[in-house]
Write a protein that holds these residues in place. Structure first.
Motif, PDB file in Angstrom:
ATOM      1  N   SER A  88       0.834  -1.205   0.000  1.00 54.77           N
ATOM      2  CA  SER A  88       0.000   0.000   0.000  1.00 54.77           C
ATOM      3  C   SER A  88       0.867   1.252   0.000  1.00 54.77           C
ATOM      4  O   SER A  88       1.989   1.249   0.508  1.00 54.77           O
ATOM      5  CB  SER A  88      -0.908   0.022   1.238  1.00 54.77           C
ATOM      6  N   LYS A  89       0.311   2.329  -0.536  1.00 50.87           N
ATOM      7  CA  LYS A  89       0.984   3.628  -0.549  1.00 50.87           C
ATOM      8  C   LYS A  89       1.006   4.248   0.847  1.00 50.87           C
ATOM      9  O   LYS A  89       1.921   4.995   1.196  1.00 50.87           O
ATOM     10  CB  LYS A  89       0.263   4.559  -1.534  1.00 50.87           C
ATOM     11  N   PHE A  90      -0.016   3.925   1.636  1.00 48.70           N
ATOM     12  CA  PHE A  90      -0.137   4.404   3.021  1.00 48.70           C
ATOM     13  C   PHE A  90      -0.348   3.208   3.938  1.00 48.70           C
ATOM     14  O   PHE A  90      -1.027   2.253   3.579  1.00 48.70           O
ATOM     15  CB  PHE A  90      -1.344   5.341   3.189  1.00 48.70           C
ATOM     16  N   ILE A  91       0.216   3.270   5.141  1.00 50.84           N
ATOM     17  CA  ILE A  91      -0.125   2.300   6.178  1.00 50.84           C
ATOM     18  C   ILE A  91      -0.354   3.055   7.480  1.00 50.84           C
ATOM     19  O   ILE A  91       0.101   4.188   7.639  1.00 50.84           O
ATOM     20  CB  ILE A  91       0.958   1.224   6.383  1.00 50.84           C
ATOM     21  N   LYS A  92      -1.061   2.410   8.383  1.00 55.00           N
ATOM     22  CA  LYS A  92      -1.316   3.011   9.695  1.00 55.00           C
ATOM     23  C   LYS A  92      -0.755   2.107  10.781  1.00 55.00           C
ATOM     24  O   LYS A  92      -0.894   0.890  10.725  1.00 55.00           O
ATOM     25  CB  LYS A  92      -2.822   3.212   9.926  1.00 55.00           C
ATOM     26  N   ILE A  93      -0.127   2.721  11.779  1.00 56.29           N
ATOM     27  CA  ILE A  93       0.324   1.982  12.944  1.00 56.29           C
ATOM     28  C   ILE A  93      -0.305   2.584  14.202  1.00 56.29           C
ATOM     29  O   ILE A  93      -0.603   3.776  14.255  1.00 56.29           O
ATOM     30  CB  ILE A  93       1.864   1.947  13.072  1.00 56.29           C
ATOM     31  N   VAL A  94      -0.511   1.705  15.202  1.00 61.29           N
ATOM     32  CA  VAL A  94      -1.160   2.126  16.459  1.00 61.29           C
ATOM     33  C   VAL A  94      -0.289   1.642  17.626  1.00 61.29           C
ATOM     34  O   VAL A  94      -0.673   0.724  18.363  1.00 61.29           O
ATOM     35  CB  VAL A  94      -2.603   1.595  16.546  1.00 61.29           C
ATOM     36  N   PRO A  95       0.866   2.239  17.816  1.00 64.72           N
ATOM     37  CA  PRO A  95       1.860   1.723  18.775  1.00 64.72           C
ATOM     38  C   PRO A  95       1.361   1.550  20.200  1.00 64.72           C
ATOM     39  O   PRO A  95       1.705   0.558  20.863  1.00 64.72           O
ATOM     40  CB  PRO A  95       2.983   2.761  18.703  1.00 64.72           C
ATOM     41  N   THR A  96       0.568   2.477  20.716  1.00 63.50           N
ATOM     42  CA  THR A  96       0.146   2.356  22.113  1.00 63.50           C
ATOM     43  C   THR A  96      -0.820   1.195  22.312  1.00 63.50           C
ATOM     44  O   THR A  96      -0.848   0.580  23.382  1.00 63.50           O
ATOM     45  CB  THR A  96      -0.507   3.657  22.612  1.00 63.50           C
TER      46      THR A  96
END
Length: 250
Positions: A88-96
């Motif tokens: 993907s061109k964008f990814i999302k991360i949710v570290p907390t």
């Protein structure tokens, strides 16, 4: 034109969403003149070992709906995380929520790959205002200093923080490769106040639907009292600049 970079789909165990289906979400966005929305599945936030299944579910549901742009959530702690990078061109991360630090050295090769492939990175600072958390489930927002260090270590990665508070956004957006949505930015004459601190080039429209009302975020644009050029940047032009062909996205 309005592009919303912060839309969520799915269930959240600690509250009931009035807009609780993809059909209702699409209708709500269209009613508020949203032309395109970047959307991720909430299922991959708490069910962190099954992130890929939720990503696939959402992709199947929206692949023929032009109003949605799919942004997969990636859990860096999973063994196959690096394999998912590049799809993907964008990814999302949710570290907390996935319980790790973005500055942990064991993730360096993943972020190097993200940088080399010129993938843009959404970082979710929080999903809810800490004051509204269920007492049995309190997750702190991401630390500003952690994001600043990461951004300086990986200057080629374009980073978009989501749901940052007013002062947090001002602090992190001083770094060249960091941008922010406006969903949790609140102040008197919000955008006018924000532009006194950082340039419009750093700001993106994001509603954080269905946690927040789209209408309240649209009001930040409608009553912004800022110039037309800056308003257009925030509404759509800034995020379009992340694409090589810009307007061809639509």
């Amino acid at each position: 034109m309005i592009i919303d970079v912060n839309v969520n789909y799915g269930l959240w165990p600690f509250r009931r969403f009035p807009v609780n289906s993809l059909r209702k979400l699409e209708k709500n966005l269209r009613n508020n003149k949203i032309n395109l929305s970047f959307i991720s599945h909430l299922g991959g936030v708490l069910n962190f070992q099954e992130v890929d299944e939720f990503n696939k579910e959402l992709y199947r549901k929206i692949k023929n709906k032009r109003i949605f742009y799919f942004v997969p959530i990636v859990n860096l702690r999973l063994a196959d995380a690096e394999e998912k990078i590049g799809e993907s061109k964008f990814i999302k991360i949710v570290p907390t929520y996935h319980y790790y630090s973005i500055n942990d050295k064991k993730f360096s090769s993943i972020f190097k790959k993200i940088s080399d492939l010129k993938i843009s990175l959404f970082i979710q600072m929080r999903y809810e205002d800490e004051r509204s958390h269920n007492p049995a489930f309190k997750i702190k927002g991401m630390d500003v200093e952690e994001i600043k260090k990461f951004a300086l270590d990986f200057p080629e990665i374009k980073i978009i923080i989501l749901c940052g508070y007013f002062r947090e956004v001002i602090e992190v957006c001083k770094i060249e490769n960091v941008y922010s949505d406006i969903s949790f930015v609140e102040s008197y004459k919000t955008l006018k106040s924000l532009l006194k601190e950082i340039p419009a080039d750093k700001i993106l429209f994001g509603s954080h639907a269905p946690f927040l009302y789209v209408e309240s975020q649209i009001a930040k644009l409608t009553y912004s009292e800022i110039g037309k050029e800056d308003l257009e940047k925030i509404s759509s032009k800034n995020i379009l600049s992340f694409f090589d062909r810009g307007m061809s996205l639509l």
